[in-house]
Scaffold this motif. Sequence first.
Motif, PDB file in Angstrom:
ATOM      1  N   ALA A 391       0.872  -1.249  -0.058  1.00  0.00           N
ATOM      2  CA  ALA A 391       0.109  -0.032   0.114  1.00  0.00           C
ATOM      3  C   ALA A 391       0.795   1.160   0.003  1.00  0.00           C
ATOM      4  CB  ALA A 391      -0.926  -0.074   1.120  1.00  0.00           C
ATOM      5  N   GLU A 392       1.940   1.176   0.718  1.00  0.00           N
ATOM      6  CA  GLU A 392       2.829   2.392   0.559  1.00  0.00           C
ATOM      7  C   GLU A 392       3.425   2.502  -0.488  1.00  0.00           C
ATOM      8  OE1 GLU A 392       3.728   4.450   3.254  1.00  0.00           O
ATOM      9  OE2 GLU A 392       3.622   3.350   5.132  1.00  0.00           O
ATOM     10  N   LEU A 393       3.750   1.538  -1.199  1.00  0.00           N
ATOM     11  CA  LEU A 393       4.309   1.688  -2.682  1.00  0.00           C
ATOM     12  C   LEU A 393       3.378   2.278  -3.649  1.00  0.00           C
ATOM     13  CD1 LEU A 393       6.019  -1.916  -2.829  1.00  0.00           C
ATOM     14  CD2 LEU A 393       7.498   0.358  -3.192  1.00  0.00           C
ATOM     15  N   LEU A 394       2.133   1.686  -3.401  1.00  0.00           N
ATOM     16  CA  LEU A 394       1.173   2.077  -4.426  1.00  0.00           C
ATOM     17  C   LEU A 394       0.709   3.586  -4.090  1.00  0.00           C
ATOM     18  CD1 LEU A 394      -1.161  -1.111  -4.034  1.00  0.00           C
ATOM     19  CD2 LEU A 394      -0.009  -0.187  -6.063  1.00  0.00           C
ATOM     20  N   LYS A 395       0.571   3.959  -2.794  1.00  0.00           N
ATOM     21  CA  LYS A 395       0.445   5.297  -2.699  1.00  0.00           C
ATOM     22  C   LYS A 395       1.242   6.285  -3.244  1.00  0.00           C
ATOM     23  CE  LYS A 395      -0.408   8.893   0.473  1.00  0.00           C
ATOM     24  NZ  LYS A 395       0.940   9.874   0.523  1.00  0.00           N
ATOM     25  N   GLY A 398       0.927   7.021  -6.868  1.00  0.00           N
ATOM     26  CA  GLY A 398      -0.137   7.484  -7.388  1.00  0.00           C
ATOM     27  C   GLY A 398      -1.365   6.522  -7.485  1.00  0.00           C
ATOM     28  N   GLN A 399      -1.132   5.236  -6.722  1.00  0.00           N
ATOM     29  CA  GLN A 399      -2.577   4.292  -7.132  1.00  0.00           C
ATOM     30  C   GLN A 399      -2.794   4.253  -5.584  1.00  0.00           C
ATOM     31  OE1 GLN A 399      -3.136   2.637  -9.515  1.00  0.00           O
ATOM     32  NE2 GLN A 399      -1.272   3.304 -11.178  1.00  0.00           N
ATOM     33  N   SER A 400      -3.820   5.227  -5.084  1.00  0.00           N
ATOM     34  CA  SER A 400      -4.123   5.270  -3.973  1.00  0.00           C
ATOM     35  C   SER A 400      -5.419   4.598  -3.716  1.00  0.00           C
ATOM     36  CB  SER A 400      -4.622   7.155  -3.633  1.00  0.00           C
ATOM     37  OG  SER A 400      -3.316   7.910  -3.548  1.00  0.00           O
ATOM     38  N   ARG A 401      -6.280   4.557  -4.817  1.00  0.00           N
ATOM     39  CA  ARG A 401      -7.409   3.683  -4.644  1.00  0.00           C
ATOM     40  C   ARG A 401      -6.966   2.323  -4.328  1.00  0.00           C
ATOM     41  NH1 ARG A 401     -12.547   4.787  -5.925  1.00  0.00           N
ATOM     42  NH2 ARG A 401     -11.868   6.739  -7.237  1.00  0.00           N
ATOM     43  N   ALA A 402      -6.145   1.824  -4.985  1.00  0.00           N
ATOM     44  CA  ALA A 402      -5.591   0.436  -4.692  1.00  0.00           C
ATOM     45  C   ALA A 402      -5.107   0.256  -3.495  1.00  0.00           C
ATOM     46  CB  ALA A 402      -4.483  -0.059  -5.981  1.00  0.00           C
ATOM     47  N   ALA A 403      -4.312   1.199  -3.062  1.00  0.00           N
ATOM     48  CA  ALA A 403      -3.561   1.128  -1.783  1.00  0.00           C
ATOM     49  C   ALA A 403      -4.393   1.254  -0.589  1.00  0.00           C
ATOM     50  CB  ALA A 403      -2.798   2.289  -1.727  1.00  0.00           C
ATOM     51  N   LEU A 404      -5.813   1.799  -0.737  1.00  0.00           N
ATOM     52  CA  LEU A 404      -6.520   1.891   0.164  1.00  0.00           C
ATOM     53  C   LEU A 404      -7.572   0.637   0.369  1.00  0.00           C
ATOM     54  CD1 LEU A 404      -7.842   4.159   1.689  1.00  0.00           C
ATOM     55  CD2 LEU A 404      -9.504   4.871   0.372  1.00  0.00           C
ATOM     56  N   SER A 405      -7.722  -0.156  -0.865  1.00  0.00           N
ATOM     57  CA  SER A 405      -8.629  -1.230  -0.905  1.00  0.00           C
ATOM     58  C   SER A 405      -7.540  -2.242  -0.108  1.00  0.00           C
ATOM     59  CB  SER A 405      -8.992  -1.664  -2.212  1.00  0.00           C
ATOM     60  OG  SER A 405      -7.956  -2.227  -3.031  1.00  0.00           O
ATOM     61  N   LEU A 406      -6.137  -2.303  -0.309  1.00  0.00           N
ATOM     62  CA  LEU A 406      -5.444  -3.254   0.408  1.00  0.00           C
ATOM     63  C   LEU A 406      -5.527  -3.230   2.126  1.00  0.00           C
ATOM     64  CD1 LEU A 406      -1.978  -3.260  -1.447  1.00  0.00           C
ATOM     65  CD2 LEU A 406      -3.702  -5.227  -1.005  1.00  0.00           C
ATOM     66  N   TYR A 424      -2.826   2.649   9.339  1.00  0.00           N
ATOM     67  CA  TYR A 424      -4.233   3.607   9.193  1.00  0.00           C
ATOM     68  C   TYR A 424      -4.002   5.022   9.115  1.00  0.00           C
ATOM     69  CZ  TYR A 424      -7.333  -0.386   9.793  1.00  0.00           C
ATOM     70  OH  TYR A 424      -8.053  -1.646   9.440  1.00  0.00           O
ATOM     71  N   LEU A 425      -2.735   5.657   9.709  1.00  0.00           N
ATOM     72  CA  LEU A 425      -2.342   6.799   9.224  1.00  0.00           C
ATOM     73  C   LEU A 425      -2.214   7.048   7.793  1.00  0.00           C
ATOM     74  CD1 LEU A 425      -1.591   9.443  10.754  1.00  0.00           C
ATOM     75  CD2 LEU A 425       0.653   8.835  10.881  1.00  0.00           C
ATOM     76  N   LEU A 426      -1.694   5.994   7.016  1.00  0.00           N
ATOM     77  CA  LEU A 426      -1.659   6.280   5.558  1.00  0.00           C
ATOM     78  C   LEU A 426      -3.139   6.198   5.032  1.00  0.00           C
ATOM     79  CD1 LEU A 426      -0.018   5.710   3.019  1.00  0.00           C
ATOM     80  CD2 LEU A 426      -0.337   3.295   3.379  1.00  0.00           C
ATOM     81  N   VAL A 427      -3.960   5.476   5.633  1.00  0.00           N
ATOM     82  CA  VAL A 427      -5.465   5.350   5.347  1.00  0.00           C
ATOM     83  C   VAL A 427      -6.165   6.687   5.298  1.00  0.00           C
ATOM     84  CG1 VAL A 427      -7.949   4.310   5.876  1.00  0.00           C
ATOM     85  CG2 VAL A 427      -5.754   3.067   5.647  1.00  0.00           C
ATOM     86  N   ALA A 428      -5.686   7.575   6.579  1.00  0.00           N
ATOM     87  CA  ALA A 428      -6.270   8.820   6.754  1.00  0.00           C
ATOM     88  C   ALA A 428      -5.705   9.807   5.772  1.00  0.00           C
ATOM     89  CB  ALA A 428      -5.971   9.250   8.281  1.00  0.00           C
ATOM     90  N   ARG A 429      -4.491   9.617   5.488  1.00  0.00           N
ATOM     91  CA  ARG A 429      -3.707  10.624   4.537  1.00  0.00           C
ATOM     92  C   ARG A 429      -4.549  10.155   3.031  1.00  0.00           C
ATOM     93  NH1 ARG A 429       1.607   9.699   6.391  1.00  0.00           N
ATOM     94  NH2 ARG A 429       2.166  11.615   7.415  1.00  0.00           N
ATOM     95  N   ILE A 430      -4.767   9.144   2.790  1.00  0.00           N
ATOM     96  CA  ILE A 430      -5.249   8.859   1.408  1.00  0.00           C
ATOM     97  C   ILE A 430      -6.784   9.448   1.401  1.00  0.00           C
ATOM     98  CG2 ILE A 430      -6.069   7.014  -0.179  1.00  0.00           C
ATOM     99  CD1 ILE A 430      -3.688   5.516   0.724  1.00  0.00           C
TER     100      ILE A 430
END
Length: 479
Positions: A391-395, A398-406, A424-430
């Motif tokens: 998810a970090e890599l994807l975000k 620029g693949q935020s949607r994919a990162a979120l679904s992971l 989840y901090l990553l989730v909040a950022r996205i």
Amino acid sequence: MEKVFCKYHPSTPARWQCQPCRVDFCTSCASPDKASEAPACPLCGQATTSLGAGNLIRPFWQRIPRFFLFPAHPVPLLFMLALTVLSTLLASGSLMGLLFMLAISVVFYKYAFVILEDTAQGYLKPRPITGSVITDELELPFKQLLLIIVLGVLNYQVLVNFGGGPFVLMALFSVVIFPAAIMVLAVEHSFFKAVNPLMLLVTIKRIGPSYFIMCFFLVLLLSGGAIASDLLLNVLPQSLWFASSNFISMYFILIMYNMMGYVIYQYHEQLGHSVTEEYLETETLSSKTAPGDPRFRHIDILLQEGKTDEAEQRLIQAIEENPGEFDAREKLHRFYIATKNRDGLLRHSADYVARLLHSNKPSEAMRVYLEASHIAPKIKPGGARERHELAELLKSNGQSRAALSLLNNLHKEFPAYEGIPGAYLLVARIMFEYFGEEHKALQVLDFLKKKFPGHPLQQDVEEYRQVIERMAGASQPSA
Ligand SMILES: [Zn+2]
Ligand SMILES: [Zn+2]
């Protein structure tokens, strides 16, 4: 006699055949693990049968011009010229002269045998002449002479004892059998084997009808040489004619010995003759075969035959036997993508992604994940750590949607994962930065504050909350 070609490479001669499947394979489609064994059929797994290495070798009647060019190679050409000059200088009616002539023809025939033997071994170009090439086993030309004498005596006896009719038959028989005798002599170096009719008949039988084609060409060459000398007789003065006629007959004899050697090479499997240079002329042919990992050629063949289940099973088996085998994993992944096999992607490509992450191949992992998630959106590679890492890599790509679904529901699936606050901090950022969902982002931050008090990341959580509140406040029109 007809050449057999690979079913999957129609321009490449086949080397192996599966009789149950009725399919012929080239050496890149089926190659043995051990040189001594026939490879397993890529389709059914049973042992294939050899089509004979001769099938890879161009038949001699397709390379007649090459035989004519052979003596024109500098090595034999200079050799023949030297012998011609010598024989012209030394020729005389005296006994000495005759002995010189004999010596010269012995040396020449020894060289002709060397060419025959080399060609039979698959060396299709003349090798440099050294002293030992000529002097080793110098008795071969004498054995050949003895052979001619024996045949002459036999023919004479038939003529004397049985008359003209049987003699013609015997003479014809001698002509047909003589090349076989030379070939046996060259291979076995044994005069007794070369005069053994059984040995000669077996040789002829093993070569088959091609033997008679060869005899036909040899007779043509023999008369060609004679005709050429005859023609020159009318054109050249006597002194020159002797030299050039000598040269011409040597030239034609080398063509003939080269051809006989090549026939042994072409039929070496049938003749039980081992060669050093197998497939010499086939390199140009086989280079046309498709590139790709030869270890998985049989998979391509199975796929081409529509045996997809079996191809899939073989790949899975290859992966199970060697889990670090990325080529097999990539092939299986490609296969599932092509067939839009959702279950396959969930089962195997997810594992493949996790393996790529472990092997420090992040961009490969992302590519495989994104390809698979188009068809199987629910794909979740590995455990919590892998998902988080991906998810970090994807975000960051620029693949935020994919990162979120992971990261969705990560805390429910992996309650013990210590990286939940970071994830989840990553989730909040996205949610906030890419989807403008400040409420959801704040909910996530609240959850973290409640659930992980005293966690080292709490300071970051608090700072990010302030960022959201400030920015959200700034963007809202003041009431
Ligand atoms: Zn092939
Ligand atoms: Zn088969």
